[in-house]
Write an enzyme that holds these catalytic residues in place. Structure first.
Site, PDB file in Angstrom:
ATOM      1  N   GLN A 196       0.830  -1.211   0.000  1.00 25.79           N
ATOM      2  CA  GLN A 196       0.000   0.000   0.000  1.00 25.79           C
ATOM      3  C   GLN A 196       0.865   1.261   0.000  1.00 25.79           C
ATOM      4  O   GLN A 196       0.508   2.270  -0.604  1.00 25.79           O
ATOM      5  CB  GLN A 196      -0.911  -0.012   1.242  1.00 25.79           C
ATOM      6  CG  GLN A 196      -2.105   0.915   1.155  1.00 25.79           C
ATOM      7  CD  GLN A 196      -3.256   0.325   0.360  1.00 25.79           C
ATOM      8  OE1 GLN A 196      -3.598  -0.833   0.522  1.00 25.79           O
ATOM      9  NE2 GLN A 196      -3.865   1.122  -0.497  1.00 25.79           N
ATOM     10  N   LYS A 226       1.847   1.868  -3.589  1.00 29.14           N
ATOM     11  CA  LYS A 226       0.643   2.145  -4.382  1.00 29.14           C
ATOM     12  C   LYS A 226       0.139   3.562  -4.117  1.00 29.14           C
ATOM     13  O   LYS A 226      -0.144   4.321  -5.050  1.00 29.14           O
ATOM     14  CB  LYS A 226      -0.447   1.130  -3.986  1.00 29.14           C
ATOM     15  CG  LYS A 226      -1.730   1.244  -4.770  1.00 29.14           C
ATOM     16  CD  LYS A 226      -2.891   0.518  -4.095  1.00 29.14           C
ATOM     17  CE  LYS A 226      -2.611  -0.948  -3.847  1.00 29.14           C
ATOM     18  NZ  LYS A 226      -3.841  -1.680  -3.434  1.00 29.14           N
ATOM     19  N   LYS A 233      -2.694  -0.888   6.668  1.00 33.67           N
ATOM     20  CA  LYS A 233      -3.672  -1.948   6.366  1.00 33.67           C
ATOM     21  C   LYS A 233      -4.113  -2.573   7.670  1.00 33.67           C
ATOM     22  O   LYS A 233      -3.349  -2.583   8.648  1.00 33.67           O
ATOM     23  CB  LYS A 233      -3.024  -3.032   5.497  1.00 33.67           C
ATOM     24  CG  LYS A 233      -4.020  -3.884   4.736  1.00 33.67           C
ATOM     25  CD  LYS A 233      -4.466  -3.193   3.470  1.00 33.67           C
ATOM     26  CE  LYS A 233      -5.595  -3.916   2.775  1.00 33.67           C
ATOM     27  NZ  LYS A 233      -5.803  -3.342   1.419  1.00 33.67           N
ATOM     28  N   GLY A 259     -12.379  -0.101   2.984  1.00 31.73           N
ATOM     29  CA  GLY A 259     -12.762  -1.495   2.761  1.00 31.73           C
ATOM     30  C   GLY A 259     -11.680  -2.317   2.083  1.00 31.73           C
ATOM     31  O   GLY A 259     -10.683  -1.797   1.579  1.00 31.73           O
ATOM     32  N   ASP A 260     -11.856  -3.605   2.106  1.00 29.55           N
ATOM     33  CA  ASP A 260     -11.044  -4.579   1.367  1.00 29.55           C
ATOM     34  C   ASP A 260     -11.893  -5.862   1.369  1.00 29.55           C
ATOM     35  O   ASP A 260     -13.122  -5.771   1.524  1.00 29.55           O
ATOM     36  CB  ASP A 260      -9.670  -4.766   2.045  1.00 29.55           C
ATOM     37  CG  ASP A 260      -8.663  -5.503   1.148  1.00 29.55           C
ATOM     38  OD1 ASP A 260      -8.077  -4.858   0.265  1.00 29.55           O
ATOM     39  OD2 ASP A 260      -8.484  -6.728   1.303  1.00 29.55           O
ATOM     40  N   THR A 316     -12.137   0.936  -7.937  1.00 27.26           N
ATOM     41  CA  THR A 316     -11.018   0.014  -8.152  1.00 27.26           C
ATOM     42  C   THR A 316     -11.182  -0.707  -9.495  1.00 27.26           C
ATOM     43  O   THR A 316     -10.237  -0.787 -10.292  1.00 27.26           O
ATOM     44  CB  THR A 316     -10.897  -1.001  -7.000  1.00 27.26           C
ATOM     45  OG1 THR A 316     -10.976  -0.287  -5.766  1.00 27.26           O
ATOM     46  CG2 THR A 316      -9.584  -1.733  -7.065  1.00 27.26           C
ATOM     47  N   ASN A 329     -16.327  -6.680  -5.003  1.00 22.57           N
ATOM     48  CA  ASN A 329     -16.368  -5.272  -5.385  1.00 22.57           C
ATOM     49  C   ASN A 329     -15.492  -4.971  -6.603  1.00 22.57           C
ATOM     50  O   ASN A 329     -15.938  -4.332  -7.564  1.00 22.57           O
ATOM     51  CB  ASN A 329     -15.946  -4.409  -4.187  1.00 22.57           C
ATOM     52  CG  ASN A 329     -15.822  -2.953  -4.552  1.00 22.57           C
ATOM     53  OD1 ASN A 329     -14.732  -2.481  -4.859  1.00 22.57           O
ATOM     54  ND2 ASN A 329     -16.928  -2.250  -4.574  1.00 22.57           N
TER      55      ASN A 329
END
Ligand code: NDP
Ligand code: 2IT
Length: 449
Positions: free
Chosen positions: A114, A117, A129, A168-169, A212, A243
């Protein structure tokens, strides 16, 4: 590529000792250090500032007990995590994953990735995270709410709109973010943008839900354009049906492609007529049912048990959008043998190192996760901006900004690959471009952390 630079090999050995047995975390670190070899050879200043040793060690790692009461009145105990990996360029930012496979290694690999990114998005966000080994499958809304409230009761001590902003994830969508937001607000008596992916009624951003998957297709479109090609008429296979996968399907279809297969952890469905997204959304978003339902409802569609078989479905474009290491060497070989032309990662680290090597050796343009799936967190960044301004942008405005961000990410990754002497290797390009900004910030701030 192999890790041959002696200095970085030493850095890796320390990480391997400190995080013994943490397979996913070590895999992610190894790949980044491999890519950073050309930088380590040129930038003695980064070595002098200890940047390489520092960037692989989380600034903070929080682990906590999450107790909650199930519908039968029984006390359940899960383990919660938050890794605050790097805050050099902004507050920690990254999702929360609820899945039985979550452990320290998974959380650290995700937080590490992350960091790079978020840097690539060009927005001021550090890397973080979190998650838990709680399994949302089969739980009632009441159970989900009690778990989320208990999780947030501890997490609230460590986060804040200017400190750390979760989202979210896997296993966390608008429902879970709502329960967590409500609990945070109650604990702090503050209405702030402490989470992203919020409901539109409570400061959420239009287009975050789609971001995403849409961003993945905007990035893939840049890969296609670079090869003088387009989505028009392409057959696309997308793993997962959550998602990311659903909105990747929507955008790929809008851009003229036909998505012929999707999956979940039980198996995959093939529909040569093109997946009917309304049916898929009803099954996955509304009913939270298994993907085999699709084949029962749509004529001509077939269900196949086991999720890895999806890579044997012949296609032009493969978009892995489920989970880490879901696409291994066998999958990559099958895709290549069946003539795949482009691969881009919607999930985090879905391809094993052997699969990535197979695509690169066969000159298949390959979009790595850090770059290709950055549209979600980028739009979270746009949600934070809107919250700070106390304004909401239209869907079109957010979507246009997302499109520009994904184009810029492609450009930065491509240009970095050229500068490193491996033009078109977007794995190296994304790692290097993401690293440089964070490394400069860490050097500038002195040995803080
Ligand atoms: P969801 O929970 O919405 O969907 C996850 C999908 O992946 C489901 O179809 C699920 O199947 C499948 N899946 C999950 N775990 C496994 C497993 N161990 N084996 C096989 N299939 C599995 O999650 P998202 O769509 O949000 O996330 C998907 C991926 O994208 C993850 O890697 C995530 O980190 C990444 N990502 C997500 C972003 C976001 O904004 N949401 C942003 C960037 C990356 P089943 O229902 O059967 O479990
Ligand atoms: O992996 C990811 O980039 C996400 N799950 C999104 C994180 C975020 O903060 O929006």
């Amino acid at each position: 590529m192999a890790l041959t630079n002696e200095y970085l090999k030493g850095v890796y050995e320390t990480v391997a000792l400190r995080n013994a047995g943490e397979k996913e975390f070590l895999q992610a670190v190894y790949e980044v250090l491999e890519s950073l070899q050309p930088i380590a050879e040129k930038r003695q200043d980064f070595i002098d500032a200890g940047v390489f040793e520092r960037i692989v060690e989380p600034e903070r790692f929080i682990m906590f007990r999450v107790s909650w009461v199930d519908d039968n009145g029984k006390v359940q105990v899960n383990r919660g995590y938050r890794v605050q990996f790097n805050s050099a360029i902004g507050p920690y930012k990254g999702g929360i994953r609820l899945h039985p496979s979550v452990n320290a290694s998974v959380i650290k690999f995700l937080g590490f990735e992350q960091t790079f990114k978020n840097s690539l998005t060009g927005l001021p966000m550090g890397g973080g995270k979190g998650g838990s080994d709680f399994d949302p499958k089969g739980k009632s809304d009441g159970e989900i709410m009690r778990f989320c409230q208990s999780f947030m009761t501890e997490l609230a001590k460590h986060i804040g709109a200017d400190t750390d902003v979760p989202a979210g994830d896997i296993g966390v969508g608008a429902r879970e973010i709502g329960f967590m937001f409500g609990q945070y607000k109650r604990l702090r008596n503050e209405f702030t943008g402490v989470l992203t992916g919020k409901s539109l009624f409570s400061g959420g951003s239009l287009a975050r839900k789609e971001a995403t998957g849409f961003g993945l297709c905007y990035f893939t479109n840049e890969m296609l354009k670079a090869a003088g090609d387009s989505f028009e008429g392409k057959k696309v296979v997308i793993s997962g049906s959550g998602n990311v996968a659903i909105y990747a399907n929507q955008k790929a279809t809008e851009l003229g492609a036909k998505v012929i297969a999707m999956s979940d952890s039980s198996g995959y469905v093939v529909d040569e007529n093109g997946i009917n997204l309304d049916v898929m959304k009803q099954i996955k978003e509304v009913e939270r049912a298994r993907i085999s339902e699709y084949a029962k409802r749509v004529e001509g569609a077939t269900f196949h048990e086991g999720c890895k078989g999806i890579w044997t479905v012949p296609c032009d474009i493969a978009l892995p959008c489920a989970t880490q290491n879901e696409l291994d060497l066998d999958g990559a070989k099958a895709l290549v043998a069946n003539g795949v032309k482009y691969v881009a990662e919607g999930a985090n680290m879905p391809s094993t190192p052997e699969a990535v090597a197979c695509f690169l050796e066969n000159n298949i343009p390959f979009g790595p996760a850090k770059a290709a799936n950055a549209g979600g967190v980028a739009t979270s960044g746009l949600e934070m901006t809107q919250n700070s301004m106390r304004l909401s942008w239209s869907f079109e405005e957010v979507d246009a900004r997302l499109g520009d961000i994904m184009k810029n990410i492609y450009k930065s990754a491509y240009e970095a690959s050229v500068a490193c002497g491996c033009a078109g290797n977007l794995v190296v390009g994304a790692n290097v471009a993401g690293f440089l900004k964070v490394a400069e910030a860490m050097k500038w701030q002195g040995v803080a952390y």
